[in-house]
Design a protein around this motif. Structure first.
Motif, PDB file in Angstrom:
ATOM      1  N   ASN A  29       0.831  -1.196   0.000  1.00 21.72           N
ATOM      2  CA  ASN A  29       0.000   0.000   0.000  1.00 21.72           C
ATOM      3  C   ASN A  29       0.876   1.260   0.000  1.00 21.72           C
ATOM      4  O   ASN A  29       0.620   2.215  -0.734  1.00 21.72           O
ATOM      5  N   GLY A  30       1.900   1.265   0.819  1.00 26.80           N
ATOM      6  CA  GLY A  30       2.822   2.410   0.857  1.00 26.80           C
ATOM      7  C   GLY A  30       3.525   2.605  -0.471  1.00 26.80           C
ATOM      8  O   GLY A  30       3.682   3.733  -0.938  1.00 26.80           O
ATOM      9  N   PHE A  31       3.933   1.512  -1.085  1.00 24.79           N
ATOM     10  CA  PHE A  31       4.594   1.601  -2.392  1.00 24.79           C
ATOM     11  C   PHE A  31       3.643   2.150  -3.444  1.00 24.79           C
ATOM     12  O   PHE A  31       4.020   2.998  -4.255  1.00 24.79           O
ATOM     13  N   ASN A  32       2.400   1.692  -3.426  1.00 28.94           N
ATOM     14  CA  ASN A  32       1.406   2.189  -4.378  1.00 28.94           C
ATOM     15  C   ASN A  32       1.140   3.677  -4.178  1.00 28.94           C
ATOM     16  O   ASN A  32       1.012   4.434  -5.147  1.00 28.94           O
ATOM     17  N   GLN A  33       1.047   4.116  -2.931  1.00 28.11           N
ATOM     18  CA  GLN A  33       0.856   5.542  -2.655  1.00 28.11           C
ATOM     19  C   GLN A  33       2.058   6.348  -3.126  1.00 28.11           C
ATOM     20  O   GLN A  33       1.904   7.424  -3.705  1.00 28.11           O
ATOM     21  N   PHE A  34       3.241   5.826  -2.881  1.00 25.81           N
ATOM     22  CA  PHE A  34       4.453   6.522  -3.300  1.00 25.81           C
ATOM     23  C   PHE A  34       4.505   6.649  -4.815  1.00 25.81           C
ATOM     24  O   PHE A  34       4.776   7.726  -5.358  1.00 25.81           O
ATOM     25  N   THR A  35       4.222   5.546  -5.529  1.00 28.11           N
ATOM     26  CA  THR A  35       4.257   5.611  -6.997  1.00 28.11           C
ATOM     27  C   THR A  35       3.163   6.526  -7.522  1.00 28.11           C
ATOM     28  O   THR A  35       3.372   7.237  -8.512  1.00 28.11           O
ATOM     29  N   SER A  36       2.020   6.566  -6.863  1.00 24.06           N
ATOM     30  CA  SER A  36       0.953   7.486  -7.278  1.00 24.06           C
ATOM     31  C   SER A  36       1.394   8.938  -7.105  1.00 24.06           C
ATOM     32  O   SER A  36       1.152   9.781  -7.975  1.00 24.06           O
ATOM     33  N   ASN A  37       2.047   9.231  -5.974  1.00 26.41           N
ATOM     34  CA  ASN A  37       2.527  10.595  -5.737  1.00 26.41           C
ATOM     35  C   ASN A  37       3.586  10.999  -6.763  1.00 26.41           C
ATOM     36  O   ASN A  37       3.569  12.115  -7.288  1.00 26.41           O
ATOM     37  N   VAL A  38       4.507  10.097  -7.059  1.00 28.71           N
ATOM     38  CA  VAL A  38       5.557  10.395  -8.034  1.00 28.71           C
ATOM     39  C   VAL A  38       4.946  10.600  -9.414  1.00 28.71           C
ATOM     40  O   VAL A  38       5.285  11.544 -10.131  1.00 28.71           O
ATOM     41  N   THR A  39       4.021   9.718  -9.787  1.00 25.42           N
ATOM     42  CA  THR A  39       3.361   9.840 -11.089  1.00 25.42           C
ATOM     43  C   THR A  39       2.593  11.151 -11.185  1.00 25.42           C
ATOM     44  O   THR A  39       2.667  11.846 -12.208  1.00 25.42           O
ATOM     45  N   HIS A  40       1.881  11.512 -10.137  1.00 29.01           N
ATOM     46  CA  HIS A  40       1.133  12.773 -10.129  1.00 29.01           C
ATOM     47  C   HIS A  40       2.082  13.962 -10.261  1.00 29.01           C
ATOM     48  O   HIS A  40       1.816  14.908 -11.012  1.00 29.01           O
ATOM     49  N   SER A  41       3.177  13.924  -9.537  1.00 35.13           N
ATOM     50  CA  SER A  41       4.152  15.015  -9.592  1.00 35.13           C
ATOM     51  C   SER A  41       4.741  15.152 -10.998  1.00 35.13           C
ATOM     52  O   SER A  41       4.847  16.255 -11.531  1.00 35.13           O
ATOM     53  N   ILE A  42       5.110  14.042 -11.591  1.00 26.88           N
ATOM     54  CA  ILE A  42       5.683  14.077 -12.940  1.00 26.88           C
ATOM     55  C   ILE A  42       4.655  14.565 -13.944  1.00 26.88           C
ATOM     56  O   ILE A  42       4.963  15.390 -14.827  1.00 26.88           O
ATOM     57  N   ASN A  43       3.419  14.084 -13.829  1.00 30.73           N
ATOM     58  CA  ASN A  43       2.361  14.519 -14.754  1.00 30.73           C
ATOM     59  C   ASN A  43       2.074  16.008 -14.625  1.00 30.73           C
ATOM     60  O   ASN A  43       1.878  16.699 -15.627  1.00 30.73           O
ATOM     61  N   SER A  44       2.050  16.517 -13.397  1.00 31.04           N
ATOM     62  CA  SER A  44       1.788  17.949 -13.215  1.00 31.04           C
ATOM     63  C   SER A  44       2.929  18.791 -13.777  1.00 31.04           C
ATOM     64  O   SER A  44       2.696  19.835 -14.391  1.00 31.04           O
ATOM     65  N   GLN A  45       4.173  18.338 -13.613  1.00 35.43           N
ATOM     66  CA  GLN A  45       5.305  19.069 -14.180  1.00 35.43           C
ATOM     67  C   GLN A  45       5.277  19.025 -15.702  1.00 35.43           C
ATOM     68  O   GLN A  45       5.577  20.013 -16.366  1.00 35.43           O
ATOM     69  N   ASN A  51       1.870  23.333 -21.086  1.00 36.74           N
ATOM     70  CA  ASN A  51       0.849  24.386 -21.124  1.00 36.74           C
ATOM     71  C   ASN A  51       1.412  25.782 -20.923  1.00 36.74           C
ATOM     72  O   ASN A  51       0.881  26.743 -21.478  1.00 36.74           O
ATOM     73  N   ASP A  52       2.439  25.914 -20.125  1.00 34.47           N
ATOM     74  CA  ASP A  52       2.948  27.243 -19.776  1.00 34.47           C
ATOM     75  C   ASP A  52       4.293  27.558 -20.433  1.00 34.47           C
ATOM     76  O   ASP A  52       4.437  28.576 -21.105  1.00 34.47           O
ATOM     77  N   ASN A  53       5.264  26.703 -20.217  1.00 35.81           N
ATOM     78  CA  ASN A  53       6.631  27.019 -20.619  1.00 35.81           C
ATOM     79  C   ASN A  53       6.836  27.018 -22.128  1.00 35.81           C
ATOM     80  O   ASN A  53       7.449  27.933 -22.667  1.00 35.81           O
ATOM     81  N   ILE A  54       6.370  25.992 -22.819  1.00 33.25           N
ATOM     82  CA  ILE A  54       6.612  25.893 -24.256  1.00 33.25           C
ATOM     83  C   ILE A  54       5.955  27.051 -25.004  1.00 33.25           C
ATOM     84  O   ILE A  54       6.614  27.700 -25.826  1.00 33.25           O
ATOM     85  N   PRO A  55       4.663  27.366 -24.756  1.00 25.48           N
ATOM     86  CA  PRO A  55       4.087  28.525 -25.450  1.00 25.48           C
ATOM     87  C   PRO A  55       4.805  29.834 -25.116  1.00 25.48           C
ATOM     88  O   PRO A  55       4.991  30.692 -25.992  1.00 25.48           O
ATOM     89  N   SER A  56       5.237  29.972 -23.875  1.00 24.02           N
ATOM     90  CA  SER A  56       5.961  31.179 -23.477  1.00 24.02           C
ATOM     91  C   SER A  56       7.292  31.284 -24.219  1.00 24.02           C
ATOM     92  O   SER A  56       7.681  32.364 -24.682  1.00 24.02           O
TER      93      SER A  56
END
Length: 100
Positions: A29-45, A51-56
Motif C-alpha cells: 500500500n505504501g509503495f502504491n501511494q508513493f508511486t501514485s505521488n511520483v506519477t502525479h508530480s511528474i504529470n503535473s510538471q 501548457n505554460d513554458n513551451i508557449p511562453s
C-alpha cells in the motif's frame, strides 16, 4: 509437557506469518501511494511544461525574431546615413581643395 513448548512454538510461527502478511500489505500500500505521488508530480510538471513554458518560449522566440528584424533595418538605415555623411564630407573637402 512437550505439548506446551510445541504449542507455543507453533503459535509463534503462525503469529509471525500473520504479522508478515499484514506488513506486506502495508508495504504494498505504501509503495502504491508513493508511486501514485511520483506519477502525479511528474504529470503535473509535464503539463506545466506543455501548457505554460513551451508557449511562453515560442512567444519569446517570435518576439526576438521581430526585434532582430527591426534592429537589422535600423542598422541598415544608420549605415546609409553614415555613408551619406561621409560622401558629403568628401564633396566638401573636394570643393575646399578646388577653392585653394
Amino acid at each position: 509437557m512437550k505439548k506446551i513448548p510445541m504449542s507455543i512454538g507453533l503459535l509463534m510461527l503462525i503469529s509471525v506469518d500473520v504479522f508478515g502478511c499484514l506488513c506486506a500489505g502495508q508495504i504494498a500500500n505504501g509503495f502504491n501511494q508513493f508511486t501514485s505521488n511520483v506519477t502525479h508530480s511528474i504529470n503535473s510538471q509535464t503539463q506545466a511544461i506543455g501548457n505554460d513554458n513551451i508557449p511562453s518560449i515560442e512567444k519569446s522566440v517570435e518576439l526576438l525574431k521581430k526585434e532582430n528584424d527591426i534592429l537589422k533595418k535600423f542598422n541598415k538605415a544608420q549605415k546609409e546615413i553614415v555613408l551619406k555623411k561621409e560622401y558629403f564630407i568628401f564633396e566638401l573637402n573636394k570643393k575646399l581643395q578646388l577653392a585653394q
